[in-house]
Design an enzyme around this catalytic site. Structure first.
Site, PDB file in Angstrom:
ATOM      1  CG  ASP A   8       9.673  18.745 -65.500  1.00  0.00           C
ATOM      2  OD1 ASP A   8       8.837  17.829 -65.480  1.00  0.00           O
ATOM      3  OD2 ASP A   8      10.309  19.068 -66.536  1.00  0.00           O
ATOM      4  CG  ASP A  10      10.492  13.070 -68.499  1.00  0.00           C
ATOM      5  OD1 ASP A  10      11.431  12.383 -68.075  1.00  0.00           O
ATOM      6  OD2 ASP A  10       9.316  12.657 -68.573  1.00  0.00           O
TER       7      ASP A  10
HETATM    8 MG   LIG Z   1       9.568  18.532 -68.505  1.00  0.00          MG
END
Ligand SMILES: [Mg+2]
Ligand SMILES: [Zn+2]
Length: 184
Positions: A8, A10
């Site tokens: 991922d 962010d």
């Molecule tokens: Mg995230």
């Protein structure tokens, strides 16, 4: 069979700035470069898989999303290629920009972005991971049949309770560097 770590963005490799609208403001965690280098050195392919519904929601343009992608790839691939590819979903079913506002099949936890890189049958599931700070990342791992990993950066602490209520076999680390150091 390919050992893959799907990351991922962010809250996992950089701060989650809620609809970051300028790549120059992205704050990549100080440990992320080392973490990716360790993962790569251990023989894993690395892909970034990120939902960027800010495009559908009119928070930033597709061009900006592309700039963010270029920025991340330039940062991590500056010496050697740590990231194979960076895939993002610009869609959201309740967006305001018509072109991107529909129920797609690439928004995490759906597996569409990964199907695009056409590796599903080649993934060494026992030795592959999705690492993220939200339930959707954990569910992406479950949908792919790979190991789910929660990091406690970003929204990780907040999401932990929700995740523990489900019966997923989740590995939990303080951050991406701890994960990188722990895998074989
Ligand atoms: Mg995230
Ligand atoms: Zn999508």
């Amino acid at each position: 069979m390919r050992k893959i770590v799907f990351l991922d963005r962010d809250g996992t490799i950089c701060e989650d700035s809620d609809y970051l609208d300028d790549f120059r403001k992205m704050k990549i965690f100080s440990f992320s470069y080392d973490a990716l280098a360790i993962i790569k050195n251990k023989g894993y392919e690395i892909y970034v898989i990120t939902n960027q519904s800010g495009v559908a929601k009119g928070k930033f343009s597709l061009e900006e999303a592309e700039n963010q992608k270029k920025f991340v790839l330039a940062y991590f691939n500056r010496e050697k290629k740590l990231i194979e590819d960076y895939l993002y979903c610009p869609h959201h079913k309740e967006g305001v920009v018509e072109k991107f506002s529909f129920e797609c099949n690439c928004r995490k936890p759906k597996t569409g972005m990964i199907e695009k890189i056409n590796t599903l049958s080649e993934i060494d599931r026992k030795n592959s991971y999705v690492v993220g700070d939200k339930l959707i990342d954990i569910e992406l791992a479950v949908n792919l049949g790979v190991n789910p990993v929660l990091v406690l950066t970003g929204y990780g602490n907040e999401e932990q309770k929700k995740i523990m209520e489900k019966d997923y076999n989740v590995l939990i680390f303080n951050n991406l560097l701890d994960f990188a150091n722990s895998i074989i």
